[in-house]
Design an enzyme around this catalytic site. Sequence first.
Site, PDB file in Angstrom:
ATOM      1  N   ASP A  56      -1.494   6.269   6.633  1.00  0.00           N
ATOM      2  CA  ASP A  56      -2.559   5.391   6.134  1.00  0.00           C
ATOM      3  C   ASP A  56      -2.792   4.331   7.202  1.00  0.00           C
ATOM      4  O   ASP A  56      -1.990   3.423   7.374  1.00  0.00           O
ATOM      5  CB  ASP A  56      -2.136   4.745   4.809  1.00  0.00           C
ATOM      6  N   TRP A 103       0.829  -1.218   0.000  1.00  0.00           N
ATOM      7  CA  TRP A 103       0.000   0.000   0.000  1.00  0.00           C
ATOM      8  C   TRP A 103       0.853   1.254   0.000  1.00  0.00           C
ATOM      9  O   TRP A 103       0.506   2.250  -0.648  1.00  0.00           O
ATOM     10  CB  TRP A 103      -1.004  -0.019   1.150  1.00  0.00           C
ATOM     11  N   LYS A 163     -12.069  -2.158   6.472  1.00  0.00           N
ATOM     12  CA  LYS A 163     -11.231  -3.154   7.127  1.00  0.00           C
ATOM     13  C   LYS A 163     -11.662  -3.284   8.585  1.00  0.00           C
ATOM     14  O   LYS A 163     -12.079  -4.333   9.021  1.00  0.00           O
ATOM     15  CB  LYS A 163      -9.749  -2.758   7.069  1.00  0.00           C
TER      16      LYS A 163
HETATM   17  C1  LIG Z   1      -7.384  -1.758   1.677  1.00  0.00           C
HETATM   18  C2  LIG Z   1      -6.306  -0.765   1.846  1.00  0.00           C
HETATM   19  C3  LIG Z   1      -6.163   0.313   0.974  1.00  0.00           C
HETATM   20  C4  LIG Z   1      -7.055   0.502  -0.235  1.00  0.00           C
HETATM   21  O1  LIG Z   1      -8.346   0.851   0.145  1.00  0.00           O
HETATM   22  P1  LIG Z   1      -9.477   1.190  -0.927  1.00  0.00           P
HETATM   23  O2  LIG Z   1     -10.594   1.672  -0.077  1.00  0.00           O
HETATM   24  O3  LIG Z   1      -9.762  -0.063  -1.677  1.00  0.00           O
HETATM   25  O4  LIG Z   1      -8.948   2.242  -1.833  1.00  0.00           O
HETATM   26  C5  LIG Z   1      -5.158   1.213   1.213  1.00  0.00           C
HETATM   27  N1  LIG Z   1      -4.326   1.083   2.275  1.00  0.00           N
HETATM   28  C6  LIG Z   1      -4.437   0.054   3.131  1.00  0.00           C
HETATM   29  C7  LIG Z   1      -3.499  -0.042   4.278  1.00  0.00           C
HETATM   30  C8  LIG Z   1      -5.429  -0.898   2.951  1.00  0.00           C
HETATM   31  O5  LIG Z   1      -5.525  -1.931   3.806  1.00  0.00           O
END
Ligand SMILES: *Cc1c(COP(=O)(O)O)cnc(C)c1O
Length: 370
Positions: free
Chosen positions: A180, A109, A204
């Site tokens: 993030d 990511w 998540k």
């Molecule tokens: C799932 C995830 C993303 C991407 O998320 P989307 O909502 O599909 O754009 C980005 N960063 C992390 C750490 C993730 O687990």
Amino acid sequence: MTAQAVQERIYNFSPGPATMPLSVLQQVQDELLCLPGSGCSIMEMSHRDKTFLDILHAAENGIRSLLNVSDDYAVLFLQGGARLQFSMIAANLLRGQSGKAQYLVTGSWGKSAVAEAVKEGPTEVIWDGKADNYNNIPSDADYSVDPSAAYLYYCSNETIQGVQFQTEPTAPQGVPLICDSSSDFLCRPVDIEKYGILYACAQKNAGPAGVTVTVIRKDLLERSQAELPGYLNYKNHADNDSEWNTPPTFAIYVLGKVLNWLRDDIGGLQAMQDVNREKAALLYDLIDQYPEFYIGHAAPGCRSLMNVTYKLPSDELQSAFLTQAAKHNLGSLKGHRSVGGIRASIYNAMPREGVAALADFMKDFVAQNG
Ligand SMILES: *Cc1c(COP(=O)(O)O)cnc(C)c1O
């Protein structure tokens, strides 16, 4: 019908969208046709209706109180997922700046975030875990941040590799720290004052897909340039209480219920962290006990509380593991195609019994095949 549906539910280790607290799903079900007192479903209500505004503000306050977010920060409810944040962060905080953006890349990511940032301005990766196949997390001594950088960016938990920062990196005075936190949002207490931005897509660890929470220090809103496409400009969302356009009302409503569950049923983020540590230990203890059979991906010092990644000695054993696990109602354990192996995502809402059932299955499986 309902009882049967509850019976049919498996322990779902999906990385995201992921398992939700059953009590939240049941409340949503109870209120779906008509939100009590409002004459219609939450899905049928104007986003300007006072009832919805109360839901929006309650969700905002839920995040503020769980994470101790002061008035120096705005809490935004956005669409476009975490991936749109990869672009928005650089468009708002890097475009037109003299300093460069600096990134710590500890997995897939972080790498994808860099790919968007380079479109907006000078971007530098100051630490990259690629050489060790992203099984590691750096400490502050492993890199140096330019004191004139536009920001320092990292991903607190790499969902695919299963590596997690144990504490946040230190950014020099004046360099905003951007995180993030999509796959470990609200899994433990965080010192929000250390951050310029902390953001997470909800699907998540906090709710359904469709809403992304961005907590942003208000002074950073002054960096956004008026020429940005309107939706991409953080200031528009902050100035309009996340109602610059129609926000994802249903997802925000469900997120609000998850926040209440965290506060009332769990008892807040410290209690949540204690439970998460206990759950994760059930699996990591087996990885330590059978290191040649359950081969952990993450180096022990940076194991994720949320995504436990490991391999078995052969592809055949891995397939057998997944097939037999499914028969025990343990689902979605296949690792991401880029890493392979097994990934057990054990987010906040995964009950302790679910992790214990997986641990029991792993013990039996190694006894029969090890
Ligand atoms: C799932 C995830 C993303 C991407 O998320 P989307 O909502 O599909 O754009 C980005 N960063 C992390 C750490 C993730 O687990």
